[in-house]
Each structure stands twice: as structure tokens, then as C-alpha cells.
Design a protein around this motif. Structure first.
Motif, PDB file in Angstrom:
ATOM      1  N   HIS A   1      54.165  12.328  56.678  1.00  0.00           N
ATOM      2  CA  HIS A   1      54.306  14.240  57.024  1.00  0.00           C
ATOM      3  C   HIS A   1      53.144  13.963  57.504  1.00  0.00           C
ATOM      4  O   HIS A   1      52.523  14.223  56.592  1.00  0.00           O
ATOM      5  CB  HIS A   1      54.504  14.322  55.274  1.00  0.00           C
ATOM      6  CG  HIS A   1      55.578  15.499  56.089  1.00  0.00           C
ATOM      7  ND1 HIS A   1      56.586  15.618  56.255  1.00  0.00           N
ATOM      8  CD2 HIS A   1      55.272  16.603  56.484  1.00  0.00           C
ATOM      9  CE1 HIS A   1      56.992  16.893  56.501  1.00  0.00           C
ATOM     10  NE2 HIS A   1      55.960  17.770  56.340  1.00  0.00           N
ATOM     11  N   THR A   2      52.863  15.298  58.413  1.00  0.00           N
ATOM     12  CA  THR A   2      52.061  15.443  59.354  1.00  0.00           C
ATOM     13  C   THR A   2      52.111  17.168  59.145  1.00  0.00           C
ATOM     14  O   THR A   2      52.995  17.721  59.462  1.00  0.00           O
ATOM     15  CB  THR A   2      51.779  14.919  60.755  1.00  0.00           C
ATOM     16  OG1 THR A   2      53.039  15.164  61.982  1.00  0.00           O
ATOM     17  CG2 THR A   2      51.604  12.630  60.620  1.00  0.00           C
ATOM     18  N   LEU A   3      51.347  17.623  59.425  1.00  0.00           N
ATOM     19  CA  LEU A   3      50.769  18.909  59.642  1.00  0.00           C
ATOM     20  C   LEU A   3      49.544  19.463  61.178  1.00  0.00           C
ATOM     21  O   LEU A   3      48.472  18.605  60.664  1.00  0.00           O
ATOM     22  CB  LEU A   3      50.379  19.679  58.734  1.00  0.00           C
ATOM     23  CG  LEU A   3      50.099  21.731  58.823  1.00  0.00           C
ATOM     24  CD1 LEU A   3      51.113  22.405  58.369  1.00  0.00           C
ATOM     25  CD2 LEU A   3      49.171  21.813  57.118  1.00  0.00           C
TER      26      LEU A   3
ATOM     27  N   ASP B   1      58.003  25.249  47.057  1.00  0.00           N
ATOM     28  CA  ASP B   1      58.069  26.023  48.663  1.00  0.00           C
ATOM     29  C   ASP B   1      57.082  25.605  50.039  1.00  0.00           C
ATOM     30  O   ASP B   1      57.218  25.476  50.845  1.00  0.00           O
ATOM     31  CB  ASP B   1      57.295  27.012  48.506  1.00  0.00           C
ATOM     32  CG  ASP B   1      59.743  27.707  47.682  1.00  0.00           C
ATOM     33  OD1 ASP B   1      60.130  28.033  48.268  1.00  0.00           O
ATOM     34  OD2 ASP B   1      59.231  28.244  46.485  1.00  0.00           O
ATOM     35  N   LEU B   2      55.619  25.348  49.214  1.00  0.00           N
ATOM     36  CA  LEU B   2      54.436  25.257  49.573  1.00  0.00           C
ATOM     37  C   LEU B   2      53.523  24.252  49.315  1.00  0.00           C
ATOM     38  O   LEU B   2      53.331  24.083  48.229  1.00  0.00           O
ATOM     39  CB  LEU B   2      53.640  26.483  50.054  1.00  0.00           C
ATOM     40  CG  LEU B   2      54.393  27.414  51.051  1.00  0.00           C
ATOM     41  CD1 LEU B   2      53.454  28.887  50.064  1.00  0.00           C
ATOM     42  CD2 LEU B   2      54.714  27.187  52.256  1.00  0.00           C
ATOM     43  N   LEU B   3      53.693  22.927  49.809  1.00  0.00           N
ATOM     44  CA  LEU B   3      52.435  22.357  49.540  1.00  0.00           C
ATOM     45  C   LEU B   3      51.230  21.493  50.446  1.00  0.00           C
ATOM     46  O   LEU B   3      50.717  21.992  51.881  1.00  0.00           O
ATOM     47  CB  LEU B   3      52.697  20.587  49.915  1.00  0.00           C
ATOM     48  CG  LEU B   3      54.341  20.206  48.759  1.00  0.00           C
ATOM     49  CD1 LEU B   3      54.840  18.946  48.897  1.00  0.00           C
ATOM     50  CD2 LEU B   3      53.170  20.490  47.054  1.00  0.00           C
ATOM     51  N   TYR B   4      50.209  22.041  50.127  1.00  0.00           N
ATOM     52  CA  TYR B   4      48.895  21.486  50.577  1.00  0.00           C
ATOM     53  C   TYR B   4      47.795  20.558  50.386  1.00  0.00           C
ATOM     54  O   TYR B   4      48.021  20.347  49.709  1.00  0.00           O
ATOM     55  CB  TYR B   4      48.461  23.484  49.978  1.00  0.00           C
ATOM     56  CG  TYR B   4      48.680  24.352  50.940  1.00  0.00           C
ATOM     57  CD1 TYR B   4      48.802  24.561  51.874  1.00  0.00           C
ATOM     58  CD2 TYR B   4      48.279  25.137  49.303  1.00  0.00           C
ATOM     59  CE1 TYR B   4      49.535  25.769  52.442  1.00  0.00           C
ATOM     60  CE2 TYR B   4      49.420  26.720  50.259  1.00  0.00           C
ATOM     61  CZ  TYR B   4      49.903  26.930  51.207  1.00  0.00           C
ATOM     62  OH  TYR B   4      50.141  27.764  51.762  1.00  0.00           O
TER      63      TYR B   4
ATOM     64  N   VAL C   1      43.227  20.470  54.149  1.00  0.00           N
ATOM     65  CA  VAL C   1      43.650  21.953  54.086  1.00  0.00           C
ATOM     66  C   VAL C   1      42.361  23.192  53.547  1.00  0.00           C
ATOM     67  O   VAL C   1      41.796  24.293  54.054  1.00  0.00           O
ATOM     68  CB  VAL C   1      45.323  22.051  54.677  1.00  0.00           C
ATOM     69  CG1 VAL C   1      45.534  23.996  54.913  1.00  0.00           C
ATOM     70  CG2 VAL C   1      45.660  21.347  55.469  1.00  0.00           C
TER      71      VAL C   1
ATOM     72  N   LEU D   1      46.100  31.210  51.253  1.00  0.00           N
ATOM     73  CA  LEU D   1      46.640  30.111  52.092  1.00  0.00           C
ATOM     74  C   LEU D   1      48.548  30.740  51.732  1.00  0.00           C
ATOM     75  O   LEU D   1      48.700  31.068  53.299  1.00  0.00           O
ATOM     76  CB  LEU D   1      46.356  28.753  52.201  1.00  0.00           C
ATOM     77  CG  LEU D   1      45.603  28.369  52.523  1.00  0.00           C
ATOM     78  CD1 LEU D   1      45.107  26.889  51.587  1.00  0.00           C
ATOM     79  CD2 LEU D   1      45.212  27.403  53.959  1.00  0.00           C
TER      80      LEU D   1
ATOM     81  N   ASP E   1      50.270  32.241  55.029  1.00  0.00           N
ATOM     82  CA  ASP E   1      51.653  31.171  55.305  1.00  0.00           C
ATOM     83  C   ASP E   1      52.931  32.708  55.050  1.00  0.00           C
ATOM     84  O   ASP E   1      54.162  32.252  55.880  1.00  0.00           O
ATOM     85  CB  ASP E   1      51.735  30.473  53.829  1.00  0.00           C
ATOM     86  CG  ASP E   1      51.267  28.702  54.922  1.00  0.00           C
ATOM     87  OD1 ASP E   1      50.876  29.238  55.723  1.00  0.00           O
ATOM     88  OD2 ASP E   1      50.913  27.693  54.025  1.00  0.00           O
TER      89      ASP E   1
ATOM     90  N   TYR F   1      50.049  26.522  56.497  1.00  0.00           N
ATOM     91  CA  TYR F   1      49.037  25.728  56.487  1.00  0.00           C
ATOM     92  C   TYR F   1      49.588  24.597  55.126  1.00  0.00           C
ATOM     93  O   TYR F   1      48.694  23.454  55.119  1.00  0.00           O
ATOM     94  CB  TYR F   1      48.524  26.053  55.881  1.00  0.00           C
ATOM     95  CG  TYR F   1      47.451  27.044  56.314  1.00  0.00           C
ATOM     96  CD1 TYR F   1      46.318  26.710  57.416  1.00  0.00           C
ATOM     97  CD2 TYR F   1      47.580  28.065  56.297  1.00  0.00           C
ATOM     98  CE1 TYR F   1      44.836  27.240  58.288  1.00  0.00           C
ATOM     99  CE2 TYR F   1      46.651  29.107  57.875  1.00  0.00           C
ATOM    100  CZ  TYR F   1      45.440  28.361  58.211  1.00  0.00           C
ATOM    101  OH  TYR F   1      44.352  28.989  59.364  1.00  0.00           O
ATOM    102  N   SER F   2      50.912  24.442  55.721  1.00  0.00           N
ATOM    103  CA  SER F   2      51.825  23.489  54.256  1.00  0.00           C
ATOM    104  C   SER F   2      52.295  22.624  55.004  1.00  0.00           C
ATOM    105  O   SER F   2      52.439  22.398  56.435  1.00  0.00           O
ATOM    106  CB  SER F   2      52.884  24.429  53.407  1.00  0.00           C
ATOM    107  OG  SER F   2      53.492  23.948  52.698  1.00  0.00           O
ATOM    108  N   PHE F   3      52.568  21.027  53.586  1.00  0.00           N
ATOM    109  CA  PHE F   3      53.222  20.632  54.418  1.00  0.00           C
ATOM    110  C   PHE F   3      54.795  20.966  54.594  1.00  0.00           C
ATOM    111  O   PHE F   3      55.388  20.121  55.893  1.00  0.00           O
ATOM    112  CB  PHE F   3      53.320  19.326  53.803  1.00  0.00           C
ATOM    113  CG  PHE F   3      51.732  18.240  54.068  1.00  0.00           C
ATOM    114  CD1 PHE F   3      51.982  18.093  54.959  1.00  0.00           C
ATOM    115  CD2 PHE F   3      51.576  17.566  53.127  1.00  0.00           C
ATOM    116  CE1 PHE F   3      50.401  17.105  55.938  1.00  0.00           C
ATOM    117  CE2 PHE F   3      49.794  17.329  53.617  1.00  0.00           C
ATOM    118  CZ  PHE F   3      50.044  16.739  54.690  1.00  0.00           C
ATOM    119  N   ILE F   4      55.538  21.405  53.871  1.00  0.00           N
ATOM    120  CA  ILE F   4      56.895  21.590  53.849  1.00  0.00           C
ATOM    121  C   ILE F   4      56.593  23.506  54.349  1.00  0.00           C
ATOM    122  O   ILE F   4      55.993  24.076  53.817  1.00  0.00           O
ATOM    123  CB  ILE F   4      57.347  21.589  52.702  1.00  0.00           C
ATOM    124  CG1 ILE F   4      56.748  22.123  51.464  1.00  0.00           C
ATOM    125  CG2 ILE F   4      57.158  19.893  52.665  1.00  0.00           C
ATOM    126  CD1 ILE F   4      57.126  21.722  49.748  1.00  0.00           C
TER     127      ILE F   4
END
Lengths: 313, 175
Positions: free
Chosen positions: A98-100, A128-131, A135, A306, A310, B3-6
Motif C-alpha cells: 500500500h503506498t502513499l 481513520d489514519l495510519l502513519y 512520514v 499530522l 490531515d 500523510y496517512s496510508f488510509i
């Protein structure tokens, strides 16, 4: 109006990361593009139910709560460039990760399987958010970046995330898995092939790394102290040396791997989530002749900035 | 840029408890508005009703005044009628009395009774018969009495007696 907004429609976030079998979490309001910390908790991962209960309690009170976490899996990384071709260039199967894309300049990736595994580990938590640690490392390093590449290291117990950054650019990244003497013993006992090898043979020919006289003249001084303290000091020393070796190996790969652009690195910044001590800095300065600095690193603090960015977007 | 993967999941803006409270407030506000609107409309309608009733009252007052006028007119008419009726009765009685006064020796040929008085035409055997038998009672009734005699060939006297004075005569009803 802000207080009324906070009272009726609060936007909140719960940030957490796992470190040494403990969940470090923080809860706060997100207001005016900032994370306003309200409460911090540390919960043992074995008591995950306690954590999910707290989370449910928060969600009942604040339905607009975002759950954010640092992904601490080891099968992740970062590569320069933002295209699929970049992944192929560095031998990474795009279908499995999985990329970002960060700053339209570099790509952070993580193994799909490990990401699912991480989500499964907290199956009662809706993320909800995975860092990516890369990053977080980049965010923390931002004020220190200039046109010249510098090496940044995010260290947590047993693993370090190494990246070479300059302004708006990633040059190189690698996850370093740092072994200890105990780990090596355990892996040798298992004897399941791979990296394991016959210790009996080695014992006769090679001294264990913990037996090497690394301290020289300092040994006597250290030995005068409590034996338990000595043991932990030796373990730390060994750990630091292993980390140093891993870092050297990574640097060597950076300089010699033709797939990466390379430039001379003069500066190393270590962000430490554990308690490394200054030995590593000394090794880097003495042996690699590079400037080195050690800073403590709080993932919650970086995630706070972050999350605010975000959720504002 | 994230900045998040999801991506963050969509969140409900308010919890169920707050939603209930807001619903309660909304319903309360709606009820208050509804009730206020009802009161205002009712007030407006009542004001219109008051205006219309005031007009009606005025119209009734006017009608009442008309009726009162009519009643007083009718009362006056009744009074007049009564007066006339009494007068006529009196007149009738007076005439009856008058004719009763006329002696057998005197023959009336014509009598005119009007507002001003009584004019009698007739024939009398002598002036004395007239003077003693007819004029005396006429004098008791009328204030002024003027009699003119004309001699006839047979020795009798034609007379014209004009009597003016207090005797009341019946009149037409005036409105």
C-alpha cells in the motif's frame, strides 16, 4: 463560538502507537488546525480490552473522534519518486504494498498483509489514519532539512527507520532490524534455516560479540559497579554497536547501489524513542567522521501535527 | 495532501443523545413558533372581528336611533290619534249637543263647522226665538257670535250665525 463548537460538535482524535508491548495513547480536540491534548494514557497491550473500552467511552461522548496510529510493522519503506515505476525500480511488487505519495516527491509503502495484520490486531478499532514511521520521521526532520542530504534515523527498540532526506526530497530509506545477543541465541536455537547457522561451530572459532573487549581500559571501571548494571550496560553497548553496524551497512548500500542518486552525507540526526545514550553519537563522530545529534522522539507529538493537517484538508 | 496510508472515515456530526436533545429543542421551537403564529393569527382575526363588531354595533346604534325615532313618531301619532279621537268624540258630542240646542221652531238649512268656528244657516220664526232659544247656548260655547238676519216674505227670518271661539274641531292626523 469555538467553545460552543467544541461543546456541540467537537472534532477529536485519539492517537496511539505501540512500543515495547505498551500502547501509548493520547486524546485531544482538533481545533483551528491544532491538536489540543487533553489526556494521555499508557496501557499494556495485554490489556487491550481496557484500551478499547476507553475508546468506546470516548466515541460515545465524541462521535466525531478520529483514530490515528503509527504503523510499526517492519515490512515497510520509502523510495524516491511517486510513480509505480519507482517501486519496480527498487524491486518492490506494487500489488503487495500500500503506498502513499508524499510531497509529490517520494513514496512511502507498507506491506498490505502487515497493514491488515496490524488492523486485525486492533480489530475493535476503526482506524481513520495510519502513519508510516518514515512520514513521521520526515515531518520531524522538516525543520532540519536543507539542500544537502542528511541522514535521519528514527529508533525504537529493536528497529530503526533510516532515511536520507534533503529539502523536498528522499534519497534513500531503509528499515534496520537491530538484533541483540539474546535474539541471535534464540534464532540459533530455533535452527529453522534462513539466517541461522551452527553456533557450536562458531563458538569454537568466533567469540560472541558480547565477549569482545570493546571497552578496553574502561572495563575495570565498569566492572566495579553493580553486576546487574554491568550486564545492562553491556547489552546497551552491544545493541548500540549492532545499530551502528546496521547503519554503516545502510550507508554503504546508499553509496554503492547504483539505483540511488548519492551525495556525500555529513550530518546524522538520530531521533530516539528509547534510551540509546550518547555512545552511538560518539561512534558516528569518531568512526564515520560525521556530525551527529541525538534527539528524543515522541510519535504522539508528531502525529498531533499530522492529524491536524490531515483533518483540516 | 494527506500523510496517512488510509483516508479518514466519515463521522456522524452529533451523537444520538445530542440528536435527541436537538430534536427536542427543534420540536419545542416549532411548537413555540406554531403557537405564536396561531396566537398572532387569532389576534389578527379577533381584531378584524372587533372592527366588524364595532361596525355592527354602530349600525345597530343607528338602527336603534331610527327605531327610537320611529317609536317616538308612532307615540306622537298615537297621542295625536287619541287627542283627535277624544276631540272628535267631544266634537260629536258638541254637535249632538248643538243640534239638541236647536229648538223645533228653528230650521237649519246649512251648517259649516270648521277650524275657526261654526256657521249656521237657517230660518227662525222670529229674532227672539233665535236669540232666546239658540243664541244663548251658542254663546256659552263660542266666544264670539255674529248673527245676521234677513227678513222673509212670510214674516220669518233667514239667519246666518257665525260663531268663532274655543270649540275644538277634529283634524286630520299630521305626521
Amino acid at each position: 463560538m469555538g467553545n460552543i463548537g467544541r461543546y456541540f460538535w467537537p472534532k477529536t482524535a485519539l492517537l496511539f502507537y505501540v512500543f515495547e508491548e505498551r500502547i501509548y495513547s493520547a486524546f485531544g480536540y482538533i481545533e483551528d488546525g491544532k491538536f489540543d491534548l487533553q489526556e494521555k494514557r499508557e496501557i499494556e497491550i495485554s490489556k487491550i480490552k481496557e484500551f478499547t473500552e476507553w475508546l468506546d467511552e470516548i466515541r460515545q461522548t465524541y462521535p466525531k473522534t478520529y483514530i490515528c496510529a503509527m504503523l510499526d510493522t517492519t515490512n515497510q519503506g520509502a523510495v524516491p519518486g511517486c510513480s509505480k515505476a519507482s517501486l519496480e525500480k527498487y524491486g518492490i511488487d506494487a500489488a503487495l504494498v500500500h503506498t502513499l505519495c508524499v510531497e509529490d516527491s517520494w513514496l512511502a509503502y507498507t506491506s498490505l498483509v502487515e497493514m491488515k495484520w496490524f488492523e486485525q490486531k486492533f480489530k475493535d478499532v476503526e482506524f481513520d489514519l495510519l502513519y508510516s514511521p518514515f512520514v513521521l520521521l520526515y515531518r520531524k526532520s522538516l525543520p532540519l532539512l536543507d539542500s544537502e542530504p542528511s541522514l535521519f534515523l528514527l529508533h525504537q527498540k529493536g528497529v530503526a527507520f533510516l532515511a536520507v532526506f534533503s529539502q523536498n526530497r528522499l534519497w534513500y530509506a531503509q528499515v534496520l532490524v537491530i538484533g541483540t545477543a539474546q535474539d541471535e541465541d534464540l534464532s540459533a536455537e530455533g535452527g529453522h534455516g534462513g539466517l541461522s547457522f551452527d553456533l557450536e561451530m562458531i563458538d569454537e572459532e568466533v567469540e560472541s560479540i558480547s565477549d569482545i573487549d570493546l571497552l578496553g581500559e574502561f572495563r575495570e571501571e565498569i566492572e566495579q559497579k553493580n553486576p546487574e548494571e554491568n550486564e545492562s550496560a553491556f547489552e546497551l553497548l552491544e545493541y548500540n554497536l549492532n545499530l551502528f553496524e546496521e547503519m554503516k551497512g545502510a550507508l554503504s548500500r546508499f553509496y554503492h547501489d547504483e539505483r540511488y542518486d548519492h551525495d556525500f552525507i555529513e550530518r546524522v540526526t538520530i531521533f530516539d524513542m528509547d534510551d540509546l545514550g550518547n555512545d552511538l553519537v560518539r561512534y558516528i563522530e569518531d568512526e564515520l567522521f560525521m556530525q551527529a545529534a541525538l534527539h528524543s522522539f515522541d510519535p504522539i507529538e508528531v502525529m498531533s501535527s499530522l492529524v491536524a493537517a490531515d483533518l483540516k484538508a | 495532501m494527506g500523510y496517512s496510508f488510509i483516508r479518514p472515515k466519515k463521522k456522524p456530526k452529533i451523537d444520538s443523545e445530542s440528536r435527541m436533545i436537538m430534536l427536542f429543542f427543534l420540536v419545542t421551537i416549532m411548537l413555540i413558533f406554531g403557537f405564536t403564529t396561531y396566537i398572532l393569527l387569532k389576534r389578527q382575526s379577533m381584531q378584524n372581528e372587533i372592527v366588524s363588531m364595532q361596525r355592527e354595533i354602530e349600525s345597530f346604534h343607528a338602527q336603534s336611533r331610527e327605531f327610537k325615532k320611529e317609536i317616538s313618531r308612532i307615540k306622537r301619532l298615537v297621542q295625536k290619534y287619541d287627542t283627535i279621537s277624544i276631540n272628535n268624540t267631544l266634537m260629536k258630542e258638541s254637535i249632538q249637543n248643538l243640534f239638541d240646542l236647536v229648538p223645533d221652531q228653528i230650521t237649519l238649512t246649512k251648517a259649516i263647522l270648521d277650524r275657526n268656528g261654526l256657521v249656521l244657516y237657517g230660518v227662525t220664526p222670529s229674532k227672539d226665538v233665535y236669540n232666546y232659544l239658540l243664541l244663548a247656548p251658542l254663546k256659552s260655547v263660542f266666544q264670539r257670535n255674529v248673527t245676521t238676519f234677513y227678513a222673509l216674505e212670510n214674516g220669518w227670518w233667514r239667519f246666518v250665525s257665525v260663531n268663532e271661539g274655543s270649540i275644538e274641531t277634529g283634524d286630520e292626523v299630521e305626521e
